[in-house]
Write a protein that holds these residues in place. Structure first.
Motif, PDB file in Angstrom:
ATOM      1  N   ILE A 238      17.020 -21.222   7.268  1.00 30.78           N
ATOM      2  CA  ILE A 238      16.224 -20.452   6.467  1.00 30.78           C
ATOM      3  C   ILE A 238      14.833 -20.507   6.609  1.00 30.78           C
ATOM      4  N   ALA A 239      13.620 -19.313   5.957  1.00 31.74           N
ATOM      5  CA  ALA A 239      12.388 -18.994   6.264  1.00 31.74           C
ATOM      6  C   ALA A 239      11.939 -18.493   5.075  1.00 31.74           C
ATOM      7  N   PHE A 240      10.817 -18.872   4.200  1.00 30.90           N
ATOM      8  CA  PHE A 240       9.864 -18.261   3.697  1.00 30.90           C
ATOM      9  C   PHE A 240       8.411 -17.935   4.370  1.00 30.90           C
ATOM     10  N   VAL A 241       8.906 -16.533   4.135  1.00 24.67           N
ATOM     11  CA  VAL A 241       7.500 -15.360   4.181  1.00 24.67           C
ATOM     12  C   VAL A 241       6.955 -15.636   2.941  1.00 24.67           C
ATOM     13  N   GLY A 242       5.650 -15.262   3.610  1.00 23.80           N
ATOM     14  CA  GLY A 242       4.753 -14.708   2.253  1.00 23.80           C
ATOM     15  C   GLY A 242       4.516 -13.495   1.466  1.00 23.80           C
ATOM     16  N   PRO A 280       9.749 -27.184  -1.269  1.00 23.92           N
ATOM     17  CA  PRO A 280      10.247 -27.787  -0.709  1.00 23.92           C
ATOM     18  C   PRO A 280      11.972 -28.021  -1.508  1.00 23.92           C
ATOM     19  N   ASP A 281      11.261 -27.629  -2.346  1.00 23.56           N
ATOM     20  CA  ASP A 281      12.787 -28.077  -4.207  1.00 23.56           C
ATOM     21  C   ASP A 281      13.662 -27.076  -2.584  1.00 23.56           C
ATOM     22  N   VAL A 282      13.461 -25.896  -2.817  1.00 28.75           N
ATOM     23  CA  VAL A 282      14.716 -24.759  -2.271  1.00 28.75           C
ATOM     24  C   VAL A 282      15.261 -24.806  -1.394  1.00 28.75           C
ATOM     25  N   TYR A 283      14.535 -25.111   0.439  1.00 28.91           N
ATOM     26  CA  TYR A 283      14.357 -25.867   0.597  1.00 28.91           C
ATOM     27  C   TYR A 283      15.559 -27.381   1.011  1.00 28.91           C
ATOM     28  N   THR A 284      15.545 -28.252   0.164  1.00 29.90           N
ATOM     29  CA  THR A 284      16.363 -28.682  -0.229  1.00 29.90           C
ATOM     30  C   THR A 284      17.445 -28.696  -0.801  1.00 29.90           C
ATOM     31  N   GLY A 285      17.514 -27.808  -1.255  1.00 27.36           N
ATOM     32  CA  GLY A 285      18.506 -26.973  -1.781  1.00 27.36           C
ATOM     33  C   GLY A 285      19.681 -26.492  -0.700  1.00 27.36           C
ATOM     34  N   VAL A 286      18.819 -25.441  -0.403  1.00 26.96           N
ATOM     35  CA  VAL A 286      19.598 -24.743   0.834  1.00 26.96           C
ATOM     36  C   VAL A 286      20.135 -25.787   1.713  1.00 26.96           C
ATOM     37  N   ILE A 287      18.963 -26.378   2.013  1.00 30.55           N
ATOM     38  CA  ILE A 287      19.764 -27.382   3.792  1.00 30.55           C
ATOM     39  C   ILE A 287      21.303 -28.438   2.710  1.00 30.55           C
ATOM     40  N   SER A 288      21.253 -28.637   1.790  1.00 32.22           N
ATOM     41  CA  SER A 288      22.538 -29.396   0.474  1.00 32.22           C
ATOM     42  C   SER A 288      23.960 -28.482   0.551  1.00 32.22           C
ATOM     43  N   ILE A 289      22.947 -27.674   0.848  1.00 29.44           N
ATOM     44  CA  ILE A 289      24.457 -26.308   0.738  1.00 29.44           C
ATOM     45  C   ILE A 289      24.768 -26.226   1.571  1.00 29.44           C
ATOM     46  N   PHE A 290      24.386 -26.417   2.384  1.00 29.92           N
ATOM     47  CA  PHE A 290      24.245 -26.382   4.174  1.00 29.92           C
ATOM     48  C   PHE A 290      25.126 -27.403   4.318  1.00 29.92           C
ATOM     49  N   ARG A 291      24.860 -28.673   4.040  1.00 29.76           N
ATOM     50  CA  ARG A 291      25.759 -30.288   4.390  1.00 29.76           C
ATOM     51  C   ARG A 291      27.178 -29.957   3.752  1.00 29.76           C
ATOM     52  N   ASP A 292      26.664 -29.464   2.278  1.00 29.61           N
ATOM     53  CA  ASP A 292      28.350 -29.355   1.604  1.00 29.61           C
ATOM     54  C   ASP A 292      28.954 -28.525   1.341  1.00 29.61           C
ATOM     55  N   TYR A 293      28.723 -27.378   2.132  1.00 23.51           N
ATOM     56  CA  TYR A 293      29.705 -26.769   1.879  1.00 23.51           C
ATOM     57  C   TYR A 293      29.557 -25.705   3.585  1.00 23.51           C
ATOM     58  N   GLY A 294      28.997 -26.295   4.329  1.00 23.59           N
ATOM     59  CA  GLY A 294      28.868 -25.862   5.154  1.00 23.59           C
ATOM     60  C   GLY A 294      30.248 -25.999   5.871  1.00 23.59           C
ATOM     61  N   TYR A 295      30.832 -24.465   7.464  1.00 22.54           N
ATOM     62  CA  TYR A 295      32.367 -24.986   8.059  1.00 22.54           C
ATOM     63  C   TYR A 295      32.253 -26.416   8.635  1.00 22.54           C
ATOM     64  N   VAL A 319      25.083 -19.822  -6.627  1.00 26.40           N
ATOM     65  CA  VAL A 319      25.600 -21.435  -6.137  1.00 26.40           C
ATOM     66  C   VAL A 319      23.896 -22.289  -6.147  1.00 26.40           C
ATOM     67  N   LEU A 320      22.790 -21.887  -5.599  1.00 27.44           N
ATOM     68  CA  LEU A 320      21.252 -22.508  -5.515  1.00 27.44           C
ATOM     69  C   LEU A 320      21.183 -22.942  -6.420  1.00 27.44           C
ATOM     70  N   GLU A 321      21.213 -22.140  -7.290  1.00 31.80           N
ATOM     71  CA  GLU A 321      20.289 -21.917  -8.969  1.00 31.80           C
ATOM     72  C   GLU A 321      20.894 -22.782  -9.940  1.00 31.80           C
ATOM     73  N   ASP A 322      22.226 -22.462  -9.669  1.00 35.89           N
ATOM     74  CA  ASP A 322      22.779 -23.317 -10.751  1.00 35.89           C
ATOM     75  C   ASP A 322      23.177 -24.667 -10.268  1.00 35.89           C
ATOM     76  N   GLU A 323      23.669 -25.050  -8.745  1.00 33.66           N
ATOM     77  CA  GLU A 323      24.184 -26.524  -8.696  1.00 33.66           C
ATOM     78  C   GLU A 323      23.484 -27.493  -7.891  1.00 33.66           C
ATOM     79  N   TYR A 324      22.360 -26.874  -7.668  1.00 31.90           N
ATOM     80  CA  TYR A 324      21.733 -27.835  -7.087  1.00 31.90           C
ATOM     81  C   TYR A 324      20.044 -27.734  -7.043  1.00 31.90           C
ATOM     82  N   LEU A 325      19.010 -26.431  -8.080  1.00 25.94           N
ATOM     83  CA  LEU A 325      18.430 -26.828  -8.323  1.00 25.94           C
ATOM     84  C   LEU A 325      18.479 -26.632  -9.873  1.00 25.94           C
ATOM     85  N   LYS A 326      19.007 -26.236 -10.944  1.00 28.13           N
ATOM     86  CA  LYS A 326      19.922 -26.189 -12.338  1.00 28.13           C
ATOM     87  C   LYS A 326      18.442 -25.461 -12.633  1.00 28.13           C
TER      88      LYS A 326
END
Length: 565
Positions: A238-242, A280-295, A319-326
């Motif tokens: 994940i990367a956040f680019v200005g 931070p919220d988006v980071y948390t959502g993406v790392i959570s997707i990786f933890r839960d859906y990662g292979y 998935v990020l919007e609907d399941e994690y960020l709401k």
């Protein structure tokens, strides 16, 4: 509340029945460990090994360490066993781990955002001198790596690092690794936005948090508001680019799914704009997707890039919007292309407060504890209390008054730390290599230093940006696929039919400007001894054939194989 292995996001709705094991994704009900790594992580969280290191292993010695801790959980605290001396590259893939292991460790100090005070740098140098036989390499992820660490000394090293606000927590392992950040965040005149507060909040929420300490594999991240795109955002999970949004102002464009190794993939944009507070919220959502859906079934497919490739950016964002960020994210623009190829901040540059920062280039990140201590002394003597590491194995001294710039530059140059390096010194990176790494096949650091010296001697007038990345094995820690000249270590045959150290050559890769992977020329391999001759030859052809303003990678794309061989 963050999802856990017992109750991941949307698990009930998505759980599969029957005996099908799938890819080991928790979010579809597959909790049974499918390989040894998943088993030892389920048996005991990697963060728990610290107590055993402090109370048992450091007192009873190397032979007391449980194998699952030695080659598994100790990575959660930045520790890898290093390669036993004297084992040649031909045996890397055939020896058992216990045959490759030395009784010493590599220890990685995580430096989030590359930010150090001179006091912290001095402590890093002192630890190197006292406990690591002087070793202290600057990595291309802004960390510092020690070698020759004894398990008996680890608790004392931790005490000294933590006393000045540093740590080795989750510097390795299947964890959220160091967060890359622009080394000139908050000071650069051309900065779009300062991502430092987001890095600090991510660290506070995530690092050392057991909700995120059992990931399918490593999770690499970056946050930068620099228009130079100075954190290799395309090859992070994940990367956040200005970027500047036409309505909302400065914020960040979100990229996911980048990574190299043997299956390289560039990250993809989610098409979103997020504010500094949202990072931070988006980071948390993406790392959570990786933890839960990662292979989790196969280690070779356990990085986020494989999930992103299978889902695509649109589904991933949904998935990020609907399941994690709401909530829905704001659409946003892509970052602008950088105006220059160099992104390492080497040289003398004015800060927005009127002071200057001074970036300098060691040779392939190879320094030592004594040198780091001297850098801290030099910085303080010239009025600075802050230094930075970069994602290109370089360093920067911040906050230098104009009258102190020239004396500082002279002091650094006296240590062979070049503020005005040749393109070859500036553009060459190397991984750890066979000297210490158990995966390596060839020498890299020494080879890189020799190559720089030869090219500077042979091509003293060459002045074009060029990157030469040297890797000791196929895993691409030194980013071989995205270099102008990428060198992947392997054993090759010399003219007499002897098996010797050498490299497979990748040409024309790039990040930032028209990012893409290098081109393999059919059958092109060079021995280590032939390397300076080969690089000199191809660079001279580039000089002869290039059009005005043409970069090396662009020339490679149109050159014939004869010119590249």
């Amino acid at each position: 509340m963050a999802a856990t292995p017992e109750k991941p996001a949307a698990a009930v709705a998505r759980r599969k029945t029957g005996r099908h094991r799938g890819e080991g994704q928790w979010a579809v009900g597959h909790f049974t460990p499918l390989n040894g790594n998943e088993q030892f992580k389920k048996d005991d969280d990697g963060l728990n090994v610290r107590t055993r290191i402090e109370t048992i292993y450091s007192k009873a010695g190397f032979d007391s360490i449980d194998p699952n801790d030695l080659r598994g959980r100790m990575r959660w605290w930045g520790l890898y066993t290093q390669r036993r001396p004297g084992i040649d590259g031909g045996k890397t893939a055939i020896l058992e781990p216990e045959e490759l292991d030395d009784e010493f460790f590599m220890l990685r100090v995580r430096i989030d955002g590359g930010r150090l005070t001179t006091q912290q740098l001095r402590v890093i140098g002192e630890i190197s001198e006292e406990f690591a036989r002087g070793t202290a390499d600057i990595t291309d992820r802004q960390n510092v790596q020690y070698h020759w660490i004894r398990i008996e000394d680890v608790p004392e090293i931790w005490n000294r690092l933590e006393a000045v606000g540093l740590s080795t927590t989750e510097a390795c392992g299947d964890t959220p690794r160091v967060i890359l950040g622009s080394p000139v965040a908050g000071i650069a005149e051309d900065e779009i936005i300062d991502g430092t507060p987001a890095i600090d909040e991510i660290y506070r929420r995530i690092v050392g948090n057991k909700d995120f300490s059992n990931l399918p594999r490593k999770f690499k991240s970056a946050v930068s508001g620099s228009p130079l795109l100075d954190v290799a955002h395309e090859i992070n999970d994940i990367a956040f680019v200005g970027v500047n949004h036409p309505e909302h102002g400065p914020g960040f464009d979100v990229w996911v799914g980048g990574g190299l190794s043997t299956n390289p993939k560039l990250g993809v944009r989610l098409g979103t704009w997020v504010s500094l507070d949202e990072v931070p919220d988006v980071y948390t959502g993406v790392i959570s997707i990786f933890r839960d859906y990662g292979y989790r079934r196969l280690r070779t497919r356990a990085r986020l890039k494989f999930l992103v490739a299978d889902w695509g950016a649109e589904k991933f964002r949904q998935v990020l919007e609907d399941e994690y960020l709401k909530r829905k994210l704001t659409d946003g623009p892509a970052p602008d292309q950088p105006v220059q190829q160099w992104r390492d901040h080497v040289g003398v540059h004015r800060q927005k407060d009127g002071n200057f920062y001074v970036g300098f280039a060691p040779r392939v990140g190879r320094v030592d504890g004594a040198t780091l201590t001297k850098i801290a002394d030099i910085a303080e003597r010239h009025g600075s209390g802050r230094v930075r590491t970069t994602a290109e194995q370089k360093m920067i001294v911040l906050d230098v008054a104009e009258a102190q710039v020239e004396p500082l530059v002279s002091a650094l140059e006296a240590l062979d730390l070049r503020v005005k390096p040749s393109p070859f010194r500036r553009g060459t990176m190397a991984c750890t290599g066979i000297e210490f790494c158990k995966l390596a096949i060839v020498d890299t650091k020494g080879r890189g230093q020799t190559l720089i010296e030869e090219l500077e001697r042979r091509l003293p007038e060459f002045d074009q940006p060029i990157t030469i990345n040297i890797n000791g094995c196929p895993n691409a820690c030194a980013r071989i696929q995205v270099a102008d000249i990428g060198l992947k270590g392997q054993l090759v045959l010399d003219d007499d039919g002897n098996q010797v150290e050498g490299f497979q050559v990748h040409l024309g890769g790039a990040l930032g400007l028209e990012a893409g992977f290098g081109r393999k020329v059919r059958g092109l391999k060079v021995t280590s001894a032939e390397l300076p001759d080969y690089v000199e030859r191809v660079v001279r052809r580039f000089e002869e054939e290039r059009e005005d303003g043409e970069r090396f990678a662009a020339w490679v794309a149109r050159a014939d194989e004869k010119s590249l061989s």
